[in-house]
Design an enzyme around this catalytic site. Structure first.
Site, mmCIF file in Angstrom:
data_model
loop_
_atom_site.group_PDB
_atom_site.id
_atom_site.type_symbol
_atom_site.label_atom_id
_atom_site.label_comp_id
_atom_site.label_asym_id
_atom_site.label_seq_id
_atom_site.Cartn_x
_atom_site.Cartn_y
_atom_site.Cartn_z
ATOM 1 N N SER A 124 15.463 64.783 46.728
ATOM 2 C CA SER A 124 16.937 65.140 46.572
ATOM 3 C C SER A 124 16.515 66.839 45.917
ATOM 4 O O SER A 124 15.559 67.088 45.312
ATOM 5 C CB SER A 124 17.579 64.383 45.492
ATOM 6 O OG SER A 124 18.304 64.979 44.884
ATOM 7 N N TYR A 148 17.110 58.339 37.951
ATOM 8 C CA TYR A 148 17.253 58.412 39.307
ATOM 9 C C TYR A 148 16.337 59.638 39.700
ATOM 10 O O TYR A 148 15.719 59.595 40.698
ATOM 11 C CB TYR A 148 18.884 58.893 39.672
ATOM 12 C CG TYR A 148 18.812 59.169 41.239
ATOM 13 C CD1 TYR A 148 18.610 58.404 42.300
ATOM 14 C CD2 TYR A 148 19.046 60.666 41.446
ATOM 15 C CE1 TYR A 148 18.712 58.848 43.393
ATOM 16 C CE2 TYR A 148 19.376 61.067 42.825
ATOM 17 C CZ TYR A 148 19.153 60.183 43.646
ATOM 18 O OH TYR A 148 19.056 60.670 44.995
ATOM 19 N N LYS A 152 12.767 60.058 42.326
ATOM 20 C CA LYS A 152 12.631 60.776 43.399
ATOM 21 C C LYS A 152 11.265 61.705 43.186
ATOM 22 O O LYS A 152 10.296 61.914 44.226
ATOM 23 C CB LYS A 152 13.745 61.847 43.759
ATOM 24 C CG LYS A 152 15.084 61.065 44.069
ATOM 25 C CD LYS A 152 14.930 60.435 45.369
ATOM 26 C CE LYS A 152 15.990 59.671 45.831
ATOM 27 N NZ LYS A 152 15.757 58.607 47.004
HETATM 28 P P1 NAD Z 1 24.020 54.972 50.375
HETATM 29 O O1 NAD Z 1 24.010 54.209 49.018
HETATM 30 O O2 NAD Z 1 25.268 55.273 51.110
HETATM 31 O O3 NAD Z 1 22.656 54.394 51.282
HETATM 32 C C1 NAD Z 1 21.584 53.642 50.991
HETATM 33 C C2 NAD Z 1 21.473 52.396 51.616
HETATM 34 O O4 NAD Z 1 20.268 51.906 51.091
HETATM 35 C C3 NAD Z 1 22.698 51.504 51.312
HETATM 36 O O5 NAD Z 1 23.095 51.023 52.536
HETATM 37 C C4 NAD Z 1 21.968 50.300 50.548
HETATM 38 O O6 NAD Z 1 22.580 49.046 50.955
HETATM 39 C C5 NAD Z 1 20.720 50.301 51.064
HETATM 40 N N1 NAD Z 1 19.388 49.919 49.944
HETATM 41 C C6 NAD Z 1 19.301 50.175 48.755
HETATM 42 N N2 NAD Z 1 18.292 49.592 48.144
HETATM 43 C C7 NAD Z 1 17.941 49.018 49.249
HETATM 44 C C8 NAD Z 1 16.559 48.194 49.319
HETATM 45 N N3 NAD Z 1 15.736 47.623 48.339
HETATM 46 N N4 NAD Z 1 16.484 47.563 50.595
HETATM 47 C C9 NAD Z 1 17.246 47.566 51.813
HETATM 48 N N5 NAD Z 1 18.384 48.402 51.940
HETATM 49 C C10 NAD Z 1 18.645 49.054 50.309
HETATM 50 O O7 NAD Z 1 23.147 56.315 49.797
HETATM 51 P P2 NAD Z 1 23.004 57.620 50.799
HETATM 52 O O8 NAD Z 1 23.927 58.828 50.048
HETATM 53 O O9 NAD Z 1 23.102 57.761 52.240
HETATM 54 O O10 NAD Z 1 21.758 58.095 50.392
HETATM 55 C C11 NAD Z 1 20.498 57.907 50.983
HETATM 56 C C12 NAD Z 1 19.135 58.577 50.308
HETATM 57 O O11 NAD Z 1 19.254 59.676 50.187
HETATM 58 C C13 NAD Z 1 19.101 57.725 49.062
HETATM 59 O O12 NAD Z 1 17.517 57.555 48.838
HETATM 60 C C14 NAD Z 1 19.494 58.840 48.057
HETATM 61 O O13 NAD Z 1 18.800 58.726 46.934
HETATM 62 C C15 NAD Z 1 18.990 60.036 48.975
HETATM 63 N N6 NAD Z 1 19.991 61.190 48.578
HETATM 64 C C16 NAD Z 1 21.403 61.071 48.398
HETATM 65 C C17 NAD Z 1 22.053 62.260 48.085
HETATM 66 C C18 NAD Z 1 23.849 62.255 48.271
HETATM 67 O O14 NAD Z 1 24.244 62.938 47.628
HETATM 68 N N7 NAD Z 1 24.198 61.231 49.155
HETATM 69 C C19 NAD Z 1 21.461 63.455 47.750
HETATM 70 C C20 NAD Z 1 20.108 63.452 47.665
HETATM 71 C C21 NAD Z 1 19.439 62.254 48.176
HETATM 72 N N1 UFG Z 2 32.725 67.807 39.672
HETATM 73 C C1 UFG Z 2 33.761 68.024 39.266
HETATM 74 N N2 UFG Z 2 34.707 66.933 39.176
HETATM 75 C C2 UFG Z 2 34.222 65.764 39.634
HETATM 76 C C3 UFG Z 2 33.136 65.635 40.210
HETATM 77 C C4 UFG Z 2 32.303 66.670 40.458
HETATM 78 O O1 UFG Z 2 33.935 69.177 38.838
HETATM 79 O O2 UFG Z 2 35.267 64.894 39.429
HETATM 80 C C5 UFG Z 2 31.528 69.070 39.980
HETATM 81 C C6 UFG Z 2 30.401 68.846 39.204
HETATM 82 O O3 UFG Z 2 30.209 69.413 38.124
HETATM 83 C C7 UFG Z 2 29.656 69.978 40.002
HETATM 84 C C8 UFG Z 2 30.106 69.801 41.442
HETATM 85 O O4 UFG Z 2 31.451 69.333 41.319
HETATM 86 O O5 UFG Z 2 29.645 71.316 39.603
HETATM 87 C C9 UFG Z 2 29.346 68.534 42.265
HETATM 88 O O6 UFG Z 2 29.174 67.564 41.718
HETATM 89 P P1 UFG Z 2 28.632 66.319 42.396
HETATM 90 O O7 UFG Z 2 28.670 65.069 41.657
HETATM 91 O O8 UFG Z 2 29.427 66.076 43.873
HETATM 92 O O9 UFG Z 2 27.107 66.615 42.819
HETATM 93 P P2 UFG Z 2 25.771 67.017 41.987
HETATM 94 O O10 UFG Z 2 25.263 68.294 42.396
HETATM 95 O O11 UFG Z 2 26.054 66.886 40.931
HETATM 96 O O12 UFG Z 2 24.820 65.730 42.304
HETATM 97 C C10 UFG Z 2 24.612 65.413 43.741
HETATM 98 C C11 UFG Z 2 24.198 63.972 44.003
HETATM 99 C C12 UFG Z 2 22.808 64.005 43.227
HETATM 100 C C13 UFG Z 2 21.772 64.839 43.768
HETATM 101 C C14 UFG Z 2 22.421 66.149 43.685
HETATM 102 C C15 UFG Z 2 21.255 66.979 44.433
HETATM 103 O O13 UFG Z 2 25.300 63.268 43.113
HETATM 104 O O14 UFG Z 2 22.338 62.619 43.097
HETATM 105 O O15 UFG Z 2 23.600 66.427 44.315
HETATM 106 O O16 UFG Z 2 21.571 68.578 44.508
HETATM 107 F F1 UFG Z 2 20.570 64.703 43.224
#
Ligand code: NAD
Ligand code: UFG
Length: 333
Positions: A124, A148, A152
């Site tokens: 991330s 979290y 990572k």
């Molecule tokens: P998500 O929660 O939709 O998907 C994660 C999946 O993993 C879920 O289906 C959950 O049931 C499964 N899971 C969790 N722990 C498990 C385990 N121990 N064994 C088997 N399955 C398990 O999340 P996502 O947004 O698709 O994120 C996927 C990956 O990308 C995560 O590692 C997350 O940290 C990373 N990531 C997400 C974002 C974001 O903004 N969505 C940003 C950066 C990194």
């Molecule tokens: N924001 C609002 N109102 C809301 C939600 C968010 O104003 O109700 C703003 C936040 O302050 C920020 C922007 O929208 O400026 C984006 O916020 P998000 O929560 O959508 O995303 P973040 O960038 O804070 O974090 C996300 C994931 C993290 C990941 C990161 C990587 O949630 O897990 O992106 O850059 F690590």
């Protein structure tokens, strides 16, 4: 290739399964359904015409994973499974360290034991913390101070150390920026449980009338309009980035930012959503959210030059597809 996808019924994982299947790879999903539903497998099949194998299992369970690796002998692993809610990780740090670290350790160990040569990890942009934008892969990591973000950075370190002593192994660390949007079919997308933490699902729930108004967390940041700037990337572009990374993988550790390289402010995203969908989103300026940074966007040169990949979809498509999915998705369905 036969690819084992952990977290494959989740948001990013399901879109990546679709792109893998569309690119003629075979897919086995392992997901414990802690944050997703088994019916996503049906939806992946409906989109692609191919049904991935599915195991409801914990990726941190060494015995089960050993059996799955021994039975199917995958060529590569993409490890999405993990817990991802920043706030929850502060409240329940042990659950985050246990799940995110243990699953990564168990999976890379199985890769080595079973001769699997490709490992792709979901990292991330949070690992960059308050570095100067645009974020470059070579920057020193300063993970945001929450469990979290720490998991990572720790997983990246573990995988890097393991790759050093396993010269045939390819480890790809993909640092995602802000994934949004959904598959254009409207069949899969992001379906957060409870009140969303992230901006786009919050906006779509306001649009649907589930939530009253969007609170904009701060309008006094040092950004052009004072609201926070992020690098939003369409989830299908992100999924395509995984296929490119897998197909280009060579031994060693390789780190790529997956973003668009463009920053969009909260206000700009709200306006884009309103224009793309012909809707009005009631907004109110609120306090800054603790832990937020002003700006976060990627330098995407490395992924473009080495993977031949770049994001193709813009903010319009992100907003249109997020809204299409929100309209088709019924909570609890
Ligand atoms: P998500 O929660 O939709 O998907 C994660 C999946 O993993 C879920 O289906 C959950 O049931 C499964 N899971 C969790 N722990 C498990 C385990 N121990 N064994 C088997 N399955 C398990 O999340 P996502 O947004 O698709 O994120 C996927 C990956 O990308 C995560 O590692 C997350 O940290 C990373 N990531 C997400 C974002 C974001 O903004 N969505 C940003 C950066 C990194
Ligand atoms: N924001 C609002 N109102 C809301 C939600 C968010 O104003 O109700 C703003 C936040 O302050 C920020 C922007 O929208 O400026 C984006 O916020 P998000 O929560 O959508 O995303 P973040 O960038 O804070 O974090 C996300 C994931 C993290 C990941 C990161 C990587 O949630 O897990 O992106 O850059 F690590």
């Amino acid at each position: 290739m036969l690819i084992l996808v952990t977290g494959g019924t989740g948001y990013i994982g399901s879109h990546t399964c679709v792109e893998l299947l569309n690119s003629k790879h075979d897919v086995i999903i392992v997901d414990n359904l802690v944050n997703s539903k088994a019916e996503t497998v049906d939806r992946i099949e409906a989109i692609t015409g191919k049904r991935p194998l599915f195991y409801q299992a914990d990726a941190a369970d060494d015995n089960v994973m050993d059996l799955i690796f021994a039975t199917h002998k995958p060529d590569g692993v993409i490890h999405f499974a993990g817990l991802k809610a920043v706030g929850e990780s502060v409240e329940a740090p042990l659950a985050y360290y246990r799940n995110n670290l243990l699953s990564t350790i168990v999976l890379i160990d199985n890769c080595i034991r079973h001769g699997v040569r490709h490992f792709v990890f979901s990292s991330s942009a949070t690992v960059y913390g308050d570095n100067q934008v645009p974020f470059l892969e070579t920057m020193e990591l300063r993970p945001r101070t929450n469990p979290y973000g720490e998991t990572k950075a720790m997983c990246e370190r573990i995988l890097t150390d393991v790759a050093r002593v396993n010269p045939g192994l390819s480890v790809t660390l993909l640092r995602y920026f802000n994934p949004v949007g959904a598959h254009e079919s409207g069949l899969i997308g992001e379906a957060p449980q409870g009140i969303p933490n992230n901006l786009m699902p919050y906006i779509t729930q306001v649009a649907k009338g589930i939530l009253k108004e969007l609170r904009i967390f701060g309008d006094d940041y040092p950004t052009p309009d004072g609201t926070g700037v992020r690098d939003y990337i369409h989830v299908v572009d992100l999924a395509e980035g995984h296929v490119a990374a897998l197909e280009k993988a060579v031994p060693g550790v390789h780190i790529y930012n997956l973003g668009t390289g463009r920053g969009t402010s909260v206000l700009e995203l709200v306006r884009a959503f309103e224009e793309a969908n012909g809707l009005k989103i009631p907004c109110r300026i609120a306090e800054r959210r603790p832990g937020d940074i002003a700006e976060c966007y990627a330098d995407v040169t490395k992924a473009r030059e080495e993977l031949g990949w770049e994001a193709k979809r813009g903010v319009f498509e992100m907003c249109r597809d997020a809204w299409r999915f929100e309209q088709s998705y019924e909570a609890g369905e």
